[in-house]
Design an enzyme around this catalytic site. Structure first.
Site, PDB file in Angstrom:
ATOM      1  N   LYS A 272      14.413  -8.720  11.564  1.00 36.22           N
ATOM      2  CA  LYS A 272      14.828  -8.784  12.970  1.00 36.22           C
ATOM      3  C   LYS A 272      14.188 -10.013  13.610  1.00 36.22           C
ATOM      4  CE  LYS A 272      15.765  -3.920  13.742  1.00 36.22           C
ATOM      5  NZ  LYS A 272      17.215  -4.067  13.886  1.00 36.22           N
ATOM      6  N   ARG A 348      21.236   4.321   7.803  1.00 40.56           N
ATOM      7  CA  ARG A 348      22.344   5.022   7.133  1.00 40.56           C
ATOM      8  C   ARG A 348      22.029   5.274   5.661  1.00 40.56           C
ATOM      9  NH1 ARG A 348      26.470   0.271   8.661  1.00 40.56           N
ATOM     10  NH2 ARG A 348      25.042   0.211  10.428  1.00 40.56           N
TER      11      ARG A 348
HETATM   12  N1  BES Z   1      17.461   0.726  14.250  1.00 36.10           N
HETATM   13  C1  BES Z   1      18.512  -0.211  14.296  1.00 36.10           C
HETATM   14  C2  BES Z   1      19.498   0.053  15.416  1.00 36.10           C
HETATM   15  C3  BES Z   1      19.027  -0.218  16.797  1.00 36.10           C
HETATM   16  C4  BES Z   1      19.163  -1.466  17.349  1.00 36.10           C
HETATM   17  C5  BES Z   1      18.507   0.791  17.584  1.00 36.10           C
HETATM   18  C6  BES Z   1      18.767  -1.698  18.642  1.00 36.10           C
HETATM   19  C7  BES Z   1      18.101   0.560  18.865  1.00 36.10           C
HETATM   20  C8  BES Z   1      18.258  -0.691  19.396  1.00 36.10           C
HETATM   21  C9  BES Z   1      19.294  -0.191  12.983  1.00 36.10           C
HETATM   22  O1  BES Z   1      18.557   0.099  11.856  1.00 36.10           O
HETATM   23  C10 BES Z   1      19.851  -1.553  12.805  1.00 36.10           C
HETATM   24  O2  BES Z   1      19.091  -2.457  12.610  1.00 36.10           O
HETATM   25  N2  BES Z   1      21.165  -1.664  12.883  1.00 36.10           N
HETATM   26  C11 BES Z   1      21.810  -2.917  12.757  1.00 36.10           C
HETATM   27  C12 BES Z   1      23.034  -2.712  11.923  1.00 36.10           C
HETATM   28  C13 BES Z   1      23.658  -3.999  11.461  1.00 36.10           C
HETATM   29  C14 BES Z   1      22.774  -4.669  10.445  1.00 36.10           C
HETATM   30  C15 BES Z   1      25.008  -3.699  10.870  1.00 36.10           C
HETATM   31  C16 BES Z   1      22.190  -3.381  14.163  1.00 36.10           C
HETATM   32  O3  BES Z   1      22.553  -2.555  14.988  1.00 36.10           O
HETATM   33  O4  BES Z   1      22.055  -4.568  14.419  1.00 36.10           O
HETATM   34 MN    MN Z   2      17.692  -1.675  11.019  1.00 36.11          MN
END
Ligand code: BES
Ligand code: MN
Ligand code: ZN
Length: 503
Positions: A272, A348
């Site tokens: 991230k 997931r």
């Molecule tokens: N935990 C995150 C989702 C999330 C993002 C929760 C912002 C709360 C606030 C999840 O694991 C994630 O990183 N999802 C990605 C998915 C993408 C890689 C398809 C996302 O939402 O960017």
């Molecule tokens: Mn994630």
């Protein structure tokens, strides 16, 4: 417990109250004062409010100080139009009045809100929840916590004293929400898979629940390759948690509540970066917090005839020489192979194996809660959870439970054609599709791991898990979202006539 609630049928103030808190509707607010205050106080309060140009708009608050006998403070909240005064608005008004009473150091308070339009049990729920959850303060990580100054006793005016018997139920619900808030708000160096195991053990012991904990080895034996792929980069070992709440009498239905339990989500090698607010990813175990919070409440309430399984595949998503590579192909416990084209879509993967495990319990329904996608926050903002289910009946039950519990959900489609986006050139499927519709493909991915014919619903709580500024009965921070809906859903199920008998 500092707070103690008591019902009082009449609008008459019990003697000894040092303050009374009122809620008034819009431009005709003056009429609403009638009968809520001792007659001798009415003219003074009315003229003070007029002088301050009180409009009774939602969120408007006036604090009046009175001389003479009787209550020395009158707190008045504006409620806006009566048509839009629902359980959420009532909780928000009570929360606001409660915080004011705390800040004023009031010791005995009467709550006199216009609850005539509610059935008495839901009014009671809103008053107790609004007060307790609205005044929740988390000072665990301060070196010098400020002393709490909550009123000792609160009179709930307009409710029959026979309802006193239901106060404990509401206290149990609040305790569940508070547990969820505490777990979610705790930093990632305080809450991890091992401490969550300790929390689960504590619940099991205190409430007499069964607990099964699978370590990495036990997960490997079960073929949980998707979950373990996420866990392998972490120094803290994973723990798969399974709590069981059994009813006292015979079992009529079996349900499974699954929570995403990422105690920190760095993204893995798809790290991230930029505006992703990596430091907030301590709340990526919000689903786990919600199901453990629900376990705390349901373990105490024991809804009749309902066997409740609580699952969470807990770990953290980290980088290291051991961490999974983007592009790796792993096999989940139902035998499906997954190309991990993005290590940041880790939730997931953990849920995949948890859903296979849940399906193995042959339940009547599975509900999962997960801070799954940023896309869901873009779609619905931070007050509303996304709901997906192929089962209209289950979706309807969850919508009804959420409304009763004053939590917001919105159903979105499991668009079958988007399954294309998860096709992999190498494996049965990949873990992320294209950016558009990202929370829909996430839900479609989960569906691949739910057993044939088992009613299932998925709640994406990435938005409402946290409130940056605070709103309604949620102070700023972790909200404990999901606990109230899950508890309400299970308790409603217990009220339904038999049918769908568990074999
Ligand atoms: N935990 C995150 C989702 C999330 C993002 C929760 C912002 C709360 C606030 C999840 O694991 C994630 O990183 N999802 C990605 C998915 C993408 C890689 C398809 C996302 O939402 O960017
Ligand atoms: Mn994630
Ligand atoms: Zn995540």
């Amino acid at each position: 417990m500092a707070l103690s609630f008591r019902c009082s049928p009449a609008a008459v103030l019990p003697s000894g109250c040092d303050a009374v808190a009122l809620g008034l509707f819009n431009d005709r607010w003056s009429e609403g004062l009638e009968g809520r205050l001792p007659a001798e106080l009415l003219p003074g309060v009315r003229s003070l409010l007029e002088r301050r140009r009180f409009k009774a708009k939602p969120g408007e608050l006036q604090i009046l100080t009175l001389a003479g006998p009787g209550p020395s403070q009158v707190l008045v909240a504006g409620l806006g139009a009566p048509e839009s005064f629902d359980g959420r608005a009532l909780r928000a008004a009570v929360a606001q009045l409660a915080r004011a009473s705390r800040d004023l150091g009031i010791s005995e308070l009467a709550l006199a809100l216009p609850i005539e339009g509610f059935d008495p049990t839901s009014a009671l729920a809103a008053l107790v929840q609004g007060f307790r959850l609205g005044t929740y303060q988390d000072q665990r990580f301060r070196s010098e916590p400020e002393p709490l100054q909550l009123p000792g006793s609160i009179w709930l005016l307009g409710l029959d004293p026979s309802l006193d018997a239901l106060i404990d139920r509401e206290e149990q619900i609040c305790a569940g929400v508070e547990l969820a808030r505490e777990l979610v708000a705790a930093p990632p160096n305080a809450v991890n898979a091992l401490t969550l195991e300790v929390t689960a053990r504590g619940l099991a012991q205190e409430l007499g629940l069964d607990l099964t904990v699978l370590d990495a080895e036990a997960c490997r034996e079960r073929g949980m390759g998707a979950y373990l792929a996420v866990a392998q980069g972490a120094a803290v070992p994973p723990r798969f948690l399974h709590l069981t709440i059994r009813p006292e009498g015979p079992v009529r239905r079996r349900v499974v509540l699954v929570g995403k339990g990422l105690t920190f989500d760095s993204g893995g090698y798809n790290l991230k970066v930029g505006a992703s607010q990596i430091e907030m990813m301590k709340y990526d175990m919000g689903g786990c917090g919600a199901v453990l919070g629900a376990a705390r409440t349901l373990g105490a309430l024991r809804p009749e005839g309902i066997e409740i399984h609580i699952l969470s595949a807990t770990t953290e998503n980290m980088i290291s020489g051991e961490a999974i590579h983007p592009g790796a192909i792993v096999t989940a416990s139902n035998g499906k192979t997954i190309e991990i084209n993005n290590t940041d879509a880790e939730g997931r993967l953990t849920l995949a194996d948890a859903l296979v495990y849940a399906s193995g319990l042959k339940p009547d329904a599975i509900i999962d809660l997960a801070t799954l996608t940023g896309a869901c926050v873009i779609a619905l903002g931070d007050e509303i959870a996304g709901l997906w289910s192929p089962d209209d009946a289950l979706a309807g039950q969850i919508e009804a439970a959420a409304t009763a519990a004053a939590e917001q959900v919105w159903r979105l489609p499991l668009q079958g054609s988007y399954r294309e986006g998860l096709k992999s050139s190498f494996a049965d499927l990949k873990n992320t599709g294209p950016r558009p519709g990202g929370s829909i493909t996430a839900a479609l991915f989960l569906k691949e791991f739910v057993g044939e014919g088992i009613p299932w619903a998925h709640l994406d709580i990435a938005g409402p898990v946290w409130s940056e500024k605070g709103r309604g009965l949620d102070p700023a921070g972790a909200t404990g979202y999901g606990v109230r809906t899950l508890v309400e859903w299970c308790c409603r199920l217990a009220q339904e006539p038999s049918g769908g008998l568990v074999q």
